[in-house]
Write a protein that holds these residues in place. Structure first.
Motif, PDB file in Angstrom:
ATOM      1  N   THR A  19      -2.120 -16.799   7.689  1.00 47.30           N
ATOM      2  CA  THR A  19      -2.163 -15.066   7.547  1.00 47.30           C
ATOM      3  C   THR A  19      -1.605 -14.963   6.152  1.00 47.30           C
ATOM      4  O   THR A  19      -0.555 -14.469   6.306  1.00 47.30           O
ATOM      5  N   GLU A  20      -2.556 -15.184   5.149  1.00 48.67           N
ATOM      6  CA  GLU A  20      -1.664 -14.620   4.062  1.00 48.67           C
ATOM      7  C   GLU A  20      -1.027 -12.831   3.313  1.00 48.67           C
ATOM      8  O   GLU A  20      -2.059 -12.385   3.967  1.00 48.67           O
ATOM      9  N   SER A  21      -0.180 -12.649   3.013  1.00 46.03           N
ATOM     10  CA  SER A  21       0.775 -11.162   2.406  1.00 46.03           C
ATOM     11  C   SER A  21      -0.967 -11.082   1.182  1.00 46.03           C
ATOM     12  O   SER A  21      -1.974 -11.390   1.000  1.00 46.03           O
ATOM     13  N   CYS A  55       1.369 -10.665  -3.047  1.00 44.99           N
ATOM     14  CA  CYS A  55       2.394 -10.052  -3.019  1.00 44.99           C
ATOM     15  C   CYS A  55       3.436 -10.745  -2.146  1.00 44.99           C
ATOM     16  O   CYS A  55       3.211 -11.579  -1.700  1.00 44.99           O
ATOM     17  N   GLU A  56       5.029 -10.877  -1.652  1.00 47.51           N
ATOM     18  CA  GLU A  56       5.969 -11.039  -0.947  1.00 47.51           C
ATOM     19  C   GLU A  56       5.570 -10.244   0.048  1.00 47.51           C
ATOM     20  O   GLU A  56       4.786  -9.180   0.431  1.00 47.51           O
ATOM     21  N   THR A  57       6.076 -11.019   1.560  1.00 42.90           N
ATOM     22  CA  THR A  57       5.481 -10.484   2.527  1.00 42.90           C
ATOM     23  C   THR A  57       6.426  -9.038   3.388  1.00 42.90           C
ATOM     24  O   THR A  57       5.355  -8.580   4.556  1.00 42.90           O
ATOM     25  N   ASN A  58       6.520  -8.476   2.262  1.00 42.19           N
ATOM     26  CA  ASN A  58       7.430  -7.038   3.030  1.00 42.19           C
ATOM     27  C   ASN A  58       6.681  -6.519   2.005  1.00 42.19           C
ATOM     28  O   ASN A  58       6.962  -5.187   2.145  1.00 42.19           O
ATOM     29  N   THR A  60       3.110  -4.895   1.389  1.00 46.37           N
ATOM     30  CA  THR A  60       1.990  -4.391   2.402  1.00 46.37           C
ATOM     31  C   THR A  60       1.217  -3.776   2.107  1.00 46.37           C
ATOM     32  O   THR A  60       0.259  -3.624   3.078  1.00 46.37           O
ATOM     33  N   CYS A  87       2.814  -4.141  -5.994  1.00 49.25           N
ATOM     34  CA  CYS A  87       2.612  -4.685  -5.029  1.00 49.25           C
ATOM     35  C   CYS A  87       3.600  -3.089  -4.206  1.00 49.25           C
ATOM     36  O   CYS A  87       4.608  -2.663  -5.029  1.00 49.25           O
TER      37      CYS A  87
END
Length: 154
Positions: A19-21, A55-58, A60, A87
């Motif tokens: 699952t991608e961001s 976006c970076e995983t943090n 959302t 993001c």
């Protein structure tokens, strides 16, 4: 462990690992008018298909901040407007405009530019990529994987 549970674990692990961001536009467009002549900020990243970003995983959510304000520079009145997209770590945009206004006024004050009539709106979304440009394929794949897992466990 029975084979169905092993397969279900495999499907879920694959789902979470692949699952991608969220993807968002990452751009800024600003223009200003002084003495009835319109200018654009040079070297800005236009909000188009070339400004998409994973976006970076943090991060959302995707954010969209629009603003406009009056300005006075050496006695000459003008106006500016812009949009910033990017993001965001949250969908709660409370206070974003207040912070933007404060920082803008402080940074332009050092250049002897007075800011007034600041108007701003900030919104975000996290239900799909690019907030308003499709992205339903990722949701579809998640739903298929979850349905397959349920079938394996029953």
């Amino acid at each position: 462990m029975n084979m169905n549970y092993t397969l279900a674990l495999f499907v879920l692990a694959t789902l979470f690992l692949t699952t991608e961001s969220i993807r968002c536009y990452n751009c800024m467009e600003v223009s200003y008018t002084i003495a009835d002549k319109k200018y654009e900020i040079p070297n800005e990243v236009k909000c188009d298909k070339n400004s998409t970003y994973a976006c970076e995983t943090n991060m959302t959510a995707c954010s969209n901040v629009k603003y406009k304000f009056g300005l006075t520079f050496t006695g000459v009145a003008g106006a500016a407007e812009g949009v910033m997209k990017g993001c965001s770590p949250t969908v709660d945009m409370t206070g974003v405009c207040d912070i933007a206004e404060k920082e803008l006024k402080e940074s332009l004050k050092s250049l002897n530019i007075v800011v007034d009539d600041f108007d701003c709106s900030a919104e975000s979304c996290k239900d799909r990529d690019y907030c308003n440009a499709g992205g339903s394929t990722g949701i579809f794949l998640v739903m298929v994987a979850l349905l397959a897992t349920v079938q394996l466990l029953t």
